[in-house]
Design an enzyme around this catalytic site. Structure first.
Site, PDB file in Angstrom:
ATOM      1  N   HIS A  77      -5.540  -1.518 -12.342  1.00  0.00           N
ATOM      2  CA  HIS A  77      -6.150  -1.182 -11.058  1.00  0.00           C
ATOM      3  C   HIS A  77      -6.928  -2.378 -10.528  1.00  0.00           C
ATOM      4  O   HIS A  77      -7.965  -2.748 -11.075  1.00  0.00           O
ATOM      5  CB  HIS A  77      -7.078   0.017 -11.241  1.00  0.00           C
ATOM      6  CG  HIS A  77      -7.726   0.492  -9.997  1.00  0.00           C
ATOM      7  ND1 HIS A  77      -9.077   0.501  -9.813  1.00  0.00           N
ATOM      8  CD2 HIS A  77      -7.186   0.997  -8.851  1.00  0.00           C
ATOM      9  CE1 HIS A  77      -9.371   0.994  -8.625  1.00  0.00           C
ATOM     10  NE2 HIS A  77      -8.237   1.302  -8.022  1.00  0.00           N
TER      11      HIS A  77
ATOM     12  N   GLU B 176      -1.994  -4.071  -9.395  1.00  0.00           N
ATOM     13  CA  GLU B 176      -2.153  -3.440  -8.079  1.00  0.00           C
ATOM     14  C   GLU B 176      -2.912  -4.341  -7.108  1.00  0.00           C
ATOM     15  O   GLU B 176      -4.084  -4.633  -7.328  1.00  0.00           O
ATOM     16  CB  GLU B 176      -2.916  -2.123  -8.216  1.00  0.00           C
ATOM     17  CG  GLU B 176      -3.046  -1.394  -6.891  1.00  0.00           C
ATOM     18  CD  GLU B 176      -4.352  -0.617  -6.738  1.00  0.00           C
ATOM     19  OE1 GLU B 176      -4.371   0.302  -5.892  1.00  0.00           O
ATOM     20  OE2 GLU B 176      -5.334  -0.937  -7.420  1.00  0.00           O
TER      21      GLU B 176
ATOM     22  N   ASP C 214      -4.455  -4.243  -3.405  1.00  0.00           N
ATOM     23  CA  ASP C 214      -4.767  -3.563  -2.141  1.00  0.00           C
ATOM     24  C   ASP C 214      -4.642  -4.595  -1.023  1.00  0.00           C
ATOM     25  O   ASP C 214      -5.132  -5.722  -1.164  1.00  0.00           O
ATOM     26  CB  ASP C 214      -6.198  -3.021  -2.150  1.00  0.00           C
ATOM     27  CG  ASP C 214      -6.379  -1.887  -3.143  1.00  0.00           C
ATOM     28  OD1 ASP C 214      -5.397  -1.189  -3.426  1.00  0.00           O
ATOM     29  OD2 ASP C 214      -7.505  -1.713  -3.631  1.00  0.00           O
TER      30      ASP C 214
ATOM     31  N   HIS D  78      -9.869  -4.846  -1.544  1.00  0.00           N
ATOM     32  CA  HIS D  78      -9.917  -3.391  -1.586  1.00  0.00           C
ATOM     33  C   HIS D  78     -10.225  -2.799  -0.213  1.00  0.00           C
ATOM     34  O   HIS D  78      -9.705  -1.744   0.146  1.00  0.00           O
ATOM     35  CB  HIS D  78     -10.969  -2.923  -2.588  1.00  0.00           C
ATOM     36  CG  HIS D  78     -11.165  -1.439  -2.607  1.00  0.00           C
ATOM     37  ND1 HIS D  78     -10.125  -0.553  -2.811  1.00  0.00           N
ATOM     38  CD2 HIS D  78     -12.274  -0.676  -2.429  1.00  0.00           C
ATOM     39  CE1 HIS D  78     -10.589   0.671  -2.776  1.00  0.00           C
ATOM     40  NE2 HIS D  78     -11.879   0.645  -2.530  1.00  0.00           N
TER      41      HIS D  78
ATOM     42  N   GLU E 141      -0.962  -1.460  -2.043  1.00  0.00           N
ATOM     43  CA  GLU E 141      -1.424  -0.373  -1.179  1.00  0.00           C
ATOM     44  C   GLU E 141      -1.668  -0.897   0.227  1.00  0.00           C
ATOM     45  O   GLU E 141      -2.375  -1.895   0.409  1.00  0.00           O
ATOM     46  CB  GLU E 141      -2.718   0.252  -1.709  1.00  0.00           C
ATOM     47  CG  GLU E 141      -3.230   1.374  -0.805  1.00  0.00           C
ATOM     48  CD  GLU E 141      -4.557   1.968  -1.231  1.00  0.00           C
ATOM     49  OE1 GLU E 141      -5.159   2.708  -0.406  1.00  0.00           O
ATOM     50  OE2 GLU E 141      -5.004   1.698  -2.361  1.00  0.00           O
TER      51      GLU E 141
END
Length: 354
Positions: A33, A60, A62, A75, A169
Site C-alpha cells: 500500500h 500501489e 495513487d 495519495h 488508483e
C-alpha cells in the site's frame, strides 16, 4: 537493463499461475500500500523497492494530475503534508484553499504545478508521530510519475525473476475533470504505452468513483477494481451508498464494468465489542458475481487496530496484526493491501502452511 514492453507482457503471461489470475483458489496477493509505507515515506522509490524486497506482489501508486497533464504519484492532490513544499519560498504564493469532493482543504495542489516544478520537491512521512523511523528518511526521494513506478516494477521483475505488478488508483477523477484534466484517457494511454493493456497483465486500475471506471472500461482491457468504504458513497453519485453497492445485487451490478472490488477491510471482517467478528457475506457474494476481493488497508500499529488487538497503550507500537491477516485470509479474500507487506507475506506463508 530493463524489460521491453513485449518482454514485460510476456513475463506476465508466463506468470498467469500467480495468485492474481489463477483459477483454482490461488494464494492471496499482497499489495504494498503506497509501497512499504509503514517503513518509508509513502509513494517513494524507497518505499516501493522495500515492498518488493519484502515480497509484495503488487505496488500501489495513487495518481493525481499536474498542471501540464502528467500523472504523479501522491495519495492526495494536496501535497503540503507529504512533501517539503512549505520550505520552498518560491511556491509560497500558491498556497490556497479548495473544495475537493465536498471537503474544504487548504494547502498546495498538484494541479497548480508543472511536473518540472514538482520534481524539485522531496517526500516526507505523513505520520511522523506514529512512524518516526520512516520520518528519518524525509527529504530523500522526489515525487514519481506513474511511468517511473511502472519502470520500477519492470526492472524488479527482471531482477527478481518474479512478476511485480502495479495497482494504480485514479484519485478524485470528477474533481480533476472539473478543472479541465480528464483522467480516463490519460490512464488508458499510459497502460497501452506500458504494455499493460490486457486482462492478464500484472495491473489493476482502481477508483472510489463509479463513472470513471465505466468510462475507462471500453478504453482498456486491464482489470478494473471498484473501491468502497464502510461509510459514505462515491463522490460522483450521491444517490447510492457503498453499503448498497456491497449487497449481492450491488456487487452483481459492479461486475458489469469491473473485475474486482476493494472494500474497507471491516466490510469483510467486522469489528464488534473491540474484537474481530465472524466474516460477512461480502466475499462469497463478490465471488458469486465473478469479482476478485482485495480489502484495504491492514496497518500494524495499535492506533489502527481494534481494541482487543492492541498491545499496550502506545499508539505507535505494533499490535496483534497477525490476527487480522489471518481473519481476512480465512474469509477467502483474493489479496489485501498492507502498509507492512513483509508482515503480510509472512502471515500468508503461515496461513498457507496451516
Amino acid at each position: 537493463m530493463t524489460l521491453t514492453r513485449r518482454a514485460f507482457t510476456a513475463t506476465a503471461a508466463a506468470a498467469i499461475a500467480t495468485p492474481a489470475f489463477a483459477a483454482a483458489r490461488p494464494a492471496p496477493v499482497i499489495i504494498g500500500h503506497r509501497g512499504a509505507s509503514g517503513e518509508r515515506p509513502e509513494h517513494t522509490r524507497s518505499a516501493y523497492l522495500l515492498a518488493i524486497q519484502e515480497g509484495a506482489d503488487f505496488i500501489e501508486p495513487d495518481l493525481c494530475l499536474t498542471k501540464d497533464g502528467h500523472m504523479v504519484v501522491r495519495h492526495e492532490n494536496e501535497i503540503g503534508g507529504t512533501t517539503n513544499i512549505a520550505a520552498h519560498p518560491e511556491f509560497a504564493a500558491r498556497k490556497t484553499a479548495k473544495t475537493i469532493d465536498g471537503e474544504r482543504i487548504e494547502g498546495w495542489f498538484t494541479e497548480d504545478f508543472t511536473l518540472a516544478e514538482l520534481k524539485t520537491l522531496r517526500a516526507r512521512e505523513r505520520l511522523p508521530q506514529v512512524r518516526p523511523a520512516s520520518a528519518a528518511f524525509d527529504g530523500t526521494d522526489p515525487i514519481l510519475t506513474f511511468e517511473e513506478v511502472v519502470e520500477i516494477a519492470r526492472a524488479e521483475t527482471k531482477r527478481t525473476g518474479r512478476t511485480i505488478g502495479v495497482y494504480p488508483e485514479m484519485k478524485h477523477p470528477s474533481y480533476f475533470a472539473g478543472v479541465g484534466l480528464a483522467f480516463e484517457g490519460r490512464m488508458a494511454a499510459a497502460l497501452k504505452a506500458a504494455g499493460l493493456d490486457a486482462h492478464d497483465a500484472p495491473v489493476f486500475v482502481q477508483c472510489f468513483e463509479v463513472a470513471p471506471l465505466k468510462t475507462i472500461r471500453p478504453l482498456t482491457r486491464a482489470p478494473l477494481v471498484q473501491l468502497m468504504s464502510l461509510e459514505g458513497g462515491p463522490a460522483d453519485n450521491s444517490a447510492v451508498s457503498y453499503a448498497q453497492m456491497a449487497t449481492a445485487d450491488g456487487l452483481k451490478a459492479i461486475s458489469a464494468y469491473a473485475d474486482g472490488v476493494g472494500p474497507e477491510w471491516k466490510m469483510v471482517v467486522p469489528v464488534t465489542d473491540g474484537g474481530l467478528a465472524a466474516p460477512t457475506a461480502f466475499v462469497s457474494d463478490a465471488h458469486a458475481a465473478g469479482l476478485k476481493v482485495h480489502p484495504w488497508t491492514v496497518r500494524a500499529e495499535n492506533i489502527f487496530l481494534p481494541a482487543k488487538l492492541k498491545r499496550g497503550a502506545d499508539p505507535a507500537v505494533h499490535g496483534d496484526v497477525d490476527a487480522l491477516y489471518d481473519a481476512l485470509f480465512k474469509a477467502g479474500v483474493d489479496g489485501l493491501f498492507s502498509d507492512f507487506p513483509g508482515l503480510a507475506v509472512q502471515a500468508r506463508t503461515r496461513f498457507l502452511k496451516a
